[in-house]
Design a protein around this motif. Structure first.
Motif, PDB file in Angstrom:
ATOM      1  N   PHE A  68      10.757  -8.712  19.588  1.00 50.39           N
ATOM      2  CA  PHE A  68      11.797  -7.743  19.910  1.00 50.39           C
ATOM      3  C   PHE A  68      12.205  -7.864  21.369  1.00 50.39           C
ATOM      4  CE2 PHE A  68      10.269  -4.907  16.300  1.00 50.39           C
ATOM      5  CZ  PHE A  68      11.411  -5.073  15.546  1.00 50.39           C
ATOM      6  N   LYS A  69      13.531  -7.922  21.587  1.00 47.70           N
ATOM      7  CA  LYS A  69      14.103  -7.972  22.928  1.00 47.70           C
ATOM      8  C   LYS A  69      15.078  -6.807  23.067  1.00 47.70           C
ATOM      9  CE  LYS A  69      12.135 -11.856  24.030  1.00 47.70           C
ATOM     10  NZ  LYS A  69      10.948 -11.858  24.835  1.00 47.70           N
ATOM     11  N   SER A  93       7.280  -8.212  10.386  1.00 49.89           N
ATOM     12  CA  SER A  93       7.827  -8.115   9.028  1.00 49.89           C
ATOM     13  C   SER A  93       9.265  -8.598   8.927  1.00 49.89           C
ATOM     14  CB  SER A  93       7.747  -6.671   8.523  1.00 49.89           C
ATOM     15  OG  SER A  93       6.406  -6.263   8.445  1.00 49.89           O
ATOM     16  N   GLY A  94       9.932  -8.758  10.083  1.00 49.22           N
ATOM     17  CA  GLY A  94      11.297  -9.271  10.064  1.00 49.22           C
ATOM     18  C   GLY A  94      12.395  -8.238  10.182  1.00 49.22           C
ATOM     19  N   VAL A  95      12.069  -7.011  10.632  1.00 52.98           N
ATOM     20  CA  VAL A  95      13.115  -6.021  10.882  1.00 52.98           C
ATOM     21  C   VAL A  95      14.059  -6.608  11.923  1.00 52.98           C
ATOM     22  CG1 VAL A  95      13.562  -3.746  11.904  1.00 52.98           C
ATOM     23  CG2 VAL A  95      11.673  -4.056  10.286  1.00 52.98           C
ATOM     24  N   LYS A  96      15.360  -6.552  11.667  1.00 57.27           N
ATOM     25  CA  LYS A  96      16.336  -7.196  12.556  1.00 57.27           C
ATOM     26  C   LYS A  96      16.609  -6.383  13.820  1.00 57.27           C
ATOM     27  CE  LYS A  96      18.482  -9.682   8.781  1.00 57.27           C
ATOM     28  NZ  LYS A  96      19.667  -9.847   7.946  1.00 57.27           N
ATOM     29  N   ALA A  99      11.375  -6.180   4.558  1.00 57.67           N
ATOM     30  CA  ALA A  99      11.768  -5.400   5.729  1.00 57.67           C
ATOM     31  C   ALA A  99      13.225  -4.971   5.651  1.00 57.67           C
ATOM     32  CB  ALA A  99      11.557  -6.241   6.988  1.00 57.67           C
ATOM     33  N   PRO A 100      13.518  -3.754   6.129  1.00 56.34           N
ATOM     34  CA  PRO A 100      14.914  -3.324   6.221  1.00 56.34           C
ATOM     35  C   PRO A 100      15.584  -4.021   7.397  1.00 56.34           C
ATOM     36  CG  PRO A 100      13.483  -1.682   7.176  1.00 56.34           C
ATOM     37  CD  PRO A 100      12.590  -2.739   6.587  1.00 56.34           C
ATOM     38  N   ASP A 101      16.891  -3.961   7.462  1.00 59.00           N
ATOM     39  CA  ASP A 101      17.614  -4.537   8.594  1.00 59.00           C
ATOM     40  C   ASP A 101      17.381  -3.735   9.869  1.00 59.00           C
ATOM     41  OD1 ASP A 101      18.642  -6.554   7.035  1.00 59.00           O
ATOM     42  OD2 ASP A 101      20.597  -5.606   6.759  1.00 59.00           O
TER      43      ASP A 101
END
Length: 115
Positions: free
Chosen positions: A84-85, A59-62, A32-34
């Motif tokens: 996600f928040k 997937s862990g996208v930040k 995952a991208p940031d």
């Protein structure tokens, strides 16, 4: 560019920054991208905000950025243990802030062509 999630679903983002160098065609990145930026359109908005958002979250996208040019809104979501928040949002002439990139974005510049 497409991202291959652990679920083996491919998703393409609206905005991507790749390293300098030769053109990248059919590039597939595992992981995952940031940051993912979605620019909503009437025809794909529902899919972007449901299916793709869930894939990016797992997937862990930040950070997940959502730009809606019709509503003139910009939202930034941070991925937490609970998913996600929403951490920053603005409408028309406000500003949003990316905690990850330490970047403030003025919507007036976005919607009036300054960026």
């Amino acid at each position: 560019m497409k991202v291959l999630s652990e679920e083996r679903k491919y998703t393409a983002r609206d905005f991507e920054r790749l390293p300098e160098g030769p053109p990248y065609y059919q590039l597939i990145v595992k992981g995952a991208p940031d940051v993912v930026v979605e620019i909503l359109s009437p025809s794909t908005g529902y899919y972007d905000l449901t299916i793709k958002k869930e894939v990016y979250e797992r997937s862990g996208v930040k950070e997940y950025w959502v730009l809606d040019s019709q509503r003139r809104t910009f939202e930034i979501y941070k991925n937490t243990q609970e998913g996600f928040k929403l951490t920053s949002q603005a409408r028309e002439k406000g500003k949003v802030f990316s905690e990850l990139l330490k970047l403030e974005i003025d919507l007036k510049e976005v919607f009036e062509g300054g960026i």
